[in-house]
Design a protein around this motif. Structure first.
Motif, PDB file in Angstrom:
ATOM      1  N   ILE A 162       0.859  -1.187   0.000  1.00 47.78           N
ATOM      2  CA  ILE A 162       0.000   0.000   0.000  1.00 47.78           C
ATOM      3  C   ILE A 162       0.891   1.232   0.000  1.00 47.78           C
ATOM      4  CG2 ILE A 162      -1.776   1.277   1.274  1.00 47.78           C
ATOM      5  CD1 ILE A 162      -1.279  -2.294   2.250  1.00 47.78           C
ATOM      6  N   ASN A 163       0.681   2.122  -0.968  1.00 45.98           N
ATOM      7  CA  ASN A 163       1.429   3.383  -0.980  1.00 45.98           C
ATOM      8  C   ASN A 163       0.642   4.438  -1.742  1.00 45.98           C
ATOM      9  OD1 ASN A 163       1.799   2.755  -3.686  1.00 45.98           O
ATOM     10  ND2 ASN A 163       4.026   3.018  -3.669  1.00 45.98           N
ATOM     11  N   THR A 164       1.274   5.573  -1.943  1.00 54.95           N
ATOM     12  CA  THR A 164       0.697   6.657  -2.737  1.00 54.95           C
ATOM     13  C   THR A 164       1.564   6.872  -3.959  1.00 54.95           C
ATOM     14  OG1 THR A 164      -0.172   7.731  -0.757  1.00 54.95           O
ATOM     15  CG2 THR A 164      -0.009   9.080  -2.731  1.00 54.95           C
ATOM     16  N   TYR A 165       0.943   6.933  -5.123  1.00 55.36           N
ATOM     17  CA  TYR A 165       1.678   7.140  -6.373  1.00 55.36           C
ATOM     18  C   TYR A 165       0.878   8.104  -7.235  1.00 55.36           C
ATOM     19  CZ  TYR A 165       5.307   5.751  -9.671  1.00 55.36           C
ATOM     20  OH  TYR A 165       6.402   5.752 -10.510  1.00 55.36           O
ATOM     21  N   TYR A 166       1.560   9.088  -7.793  1.00 57.71           N
ATOM     22  CA  TYR A 166       0.860  10.160  -8.521  1.00 57.71           C
ATOM     23  C   TYR A 166      -0.267  10.766  -7.684  1.00 57.71           C
ATOM     24  CZ  TYR A 166       3.350   8.464 -12.649  1.00 57.71           C
ATOM     25  OH  TYR A 166       4.329   8.080 -13.537  1.00 57.71           O
ATOM     26  N   GLU A 167       0.029  10.973  -6.394  1.00 47.69           N
ATOM     27  CA  GLU A 167      -0.907  11.550  -5.429  1.00 47.69           C
ATOM     28  C   GLU A 167      -2.196  10.741  -5.309  1.00 47.69           C
ATOM     29  OE1 GLU A 167      -0.008  13.953  -8.180  1.00 47.69           O
ATOM     30  OE2 GLU A 167       1.899  13.964  -7.097  1.00 47.69           O
ATOM     31  N   ARG A 168      -2.130   9.456  -5.617  1.00 44.19           N
ATOM     32  CA  ARG A 168      -3.302   8.598  -5.539  1.00 44.19           C
ATOM     33  C   ARG A 168      -2.983   7.361  -4.709  1.00 44.19           C
ATOM     34  NH1 ARG A 168      -3.660  11.347 -10.375  1.00 44.19           N
ATOM     35  NH2 ARG A 168      -5.777  11.690 -11.205  1.00 44.19           N
ATOM     36  N   ASP A 169      -3.984   6.872  -3.983  1.00 43.27           N
ATOM     37  CA  ASP A 169      -3.814   5.643  -3.225  1.00 43.27           C
ATOM     38  C   ASP A 169      -3.623   4.473  -4.187  1.00 43.27           C
ATOM     39  OD1 ASP A 169      -4.178   7.070  -0.906  1.00 43.27           O
ATOM     40  OD2 ASP A 169      -6.319   6.583  -0.753  1.00 43.27           O
ATOM     41  N   ARG A 170      -2.630   3.645  -3.883  1.00 38.59           N
ATOM     42  CA  ARG A 170      -2.345   2.508  -4.765  1.00 38.59           C
ATOM     43  C   ARG A 170      -2.184   1.232  -3.935  1.00 38.59           C
ATOM     44  NH1 ARG A 170       2.999   1.542  -8.536  1.00 38.59           N
ATOM     45  NH2 ARG A 170       4.019   2.112  -6.578  1.00 38.59           N
ATOM     46  N   LEU A 171      -2.698   0.135  -4.478  1.00 39.32           N
ATOM     47  CA  LEU A 171      -2.501  -1.213  -3.945  1.00 39.32           C
ATOM     48  C   LEU A 171      -1.835  -2.020  -5.050  1.00 39.32           C
ATOM     49  CD1 LEU A 171      -6.123  -1.681  -2.592  1.00 39.32           C
ATOM     50  CD2 LEU A 171      -4.108  -1.296  -1.162  1.00 39.32           C
TER      51      LEU A 171
END
Length: 445
Positions: free
Chosen positions: A288-297
């Motif tokens: 779980i992280n943030t990428y391009y200011e979006r939550d990502r799984l």
């Protein structure tokens, strides 16, 4: 539901992604299949290159790939289902289910799921490559590592361990009274009509199975053989992009897991690297992280001959699935660049690398040690007019000049730029890999 505003037109996005993937195919570092979907609409589902080089068989969306560690999210799902059935509890010590496991009273199922148990990972053992052809039962696999001391007190920190997921495999078989493969077929694959997914058995005739390769910059080679009993529930499954899309779509529903179980699976319970500027966390079989200011799984996979990733942006209802039968493919970069296209962020088209002639005497100004992160040294050496790079714990490989200060590996898709001072001596080196740039400062005089 969050609806993306001013989103890129579907056909424009599909065309840009196709152009990108064709450019990647031309580099030689990628063959495989890719599926990209947004808000329930499949924007692209295509094969690129060959599933089998010897028989000239093209990839299609029905090609079956070994998944590597994408397997872990299915293992985690089985555990959560068994908890829903009242057959186990994730906060219970594993001694409840495996009474003879060493230190089992200290380790919980939760610790295994998010890699905080401290069990050393068998894939990091020095004798791991020597075991690749050895058939192992789950009990034999566990016996390989269970007598080794814990690396830290369970729960203290995160350290990725394939061993933990082998133990989870044994727990699934113990409490369900089914084999791991049968449990997944009956409780996940069949309910979702994932008819092209299962546990990979080498001896079984499997239509549309991709062969795995390694690319060395100039030529392909068959990947090293791996006996598929060894990956177990840490990496032993196969699937297709179409089946994985069915799986991904089910995660918005209660079809396989209840909402509380899904929330538990996606909860950021273990920080992966506390010192990183951009924090990433491990849940149960997902990162779980943030990428391009979006939550990502997401989770990637790597196993002999294959590189894979499934990357989800749930609030945008976007998924990118990349399955490659090239061991040196950068599936992470591909998924990230496709996301950049969808979110209209900057990205670079892949390009072929070409060696130029330079005076080998220049290499001496680059020879030395460069620290990437504490404890990881990039060692640059020269020999007989050639220049080599070696990372701590890895083999030494030759790098090739594409300019007087820019070099590239052929065995992996990565580049190195040397930063020089007024005397033309390197003061640092920048490693370019997976779409990221890491600066390594010179640590010798």
């Amino acid at each position: 539901m969050v609806v993306q505003q001013n989103k890129l037109d579907s056909q424009v996005a599909a065309n840009a992604i196709a152009t990108y993937l064709k450019a990647y195919l031309e580099t030689g570092y990628f063959m495989g299949t890719v599926l990209v979907a947004r808000e329930g609409e499949v924007l692209l589902s295509n094969g690129y290159g060959l599933a089998n080089l010897e028989h000239n068989i093209a990839h299609t969306p029905q090609t079956k790939f070994r998944l590597g560690s994408i397997t872990k999210q299915f293992t985690a799902t089985a555990i959560l289902q068994l908890q829903e059935q009242g057959l186990l509890q994730v906060d219970a010590p594993i001694s409840t289910y495996l009474p003879n496991y060493p230190n089992g009273e200290q380790i919980t199922v939760h610790h295994l799921l998010n890699h905080t148990a401290g069990i050393p990972s068998y894939t990091s053992f020095p004798d791991y490559p020597q075991k690749w052809r050895t058939v192992m039962s789950v009990d034999e696999l566990i016996a390989w590592f269970s007598d080794k001391p814990l690396e830290f007190t369970p729960g203290d920190r995160h350290n990725y361990s394939n061993s933990g997921y082998a133990v989870l495999t044994k727990i699934i078989e113990t409490v369900s009274s089914q084999s791991y493969a049968d449990y997944l077929q009956h409780h996940i694959f069949q309910p979702l009509e994932m008819t092209n997914s299962g546990y990979d058995i080498y001896e079984k005739i499997l239509p549309n199975r991709a062969s795995g390769y390694t690319f060395f910059g100039d030529y392909y080679q068959n990947a090293a053989f791996l006996e598929m009993s060894i990956p177990s529930g840490a990496g032993g499954l196969y699937s297709t992009v179409e089946d994985l899309y069915k799986w991904e779509q089910s995660l918005y529903t209660d079809a396989i897991l209840s909402e509380p179980s899904r929330n538990a699976m996606f909860a950021p319970t273990a920080v992966i690297n506390p010192d990183a500027d951009q924090k990433a966390y491990y849940g149960y079989g997902w990162i779980i992280n943030t990428y391009y200011e979006r939550d990502r799984l997401f989770h990637s996979g790597g196993i002999n001959g294959f590189r894979t990733i499934i990357s989800r942006y749930p609030k945008d209802q976007i998924v990118v699935i990349v399955l490659s039968n090239v061991e040196t493919a950068s599936s992470d970069r591909i998924a990230n660049d496709i996301a950049a296209i969808l979110f209209e962020k900057p990205y670079e088209l892949p390009k072929q690398r070409h060696t130029i002639e330079v005076d080998s005497a220049l290499y001496e100004a680059y020879a030395g040690n460069y620290e990437l992160v504490p404890g990881v040294i990039l060692s640059i050496t020269t020999e007989s007019g050639h220049i080599f790079a070696q990372l701590t714990g890895q083999e030494r490989y030759e790098i090739f000049p594409e300019s007087p200060t820019e070099f590239f590996w052929k065995v992996v898709e990565a580049q190195l730029t040397f930063v020089v001072d007024g005397n033309d001596k390197a003061t640092s080196a920048i490693l370019h890999q997976n779409g990221q740039d890491m600066t390594a400062l010179r640590v010798d005089s």
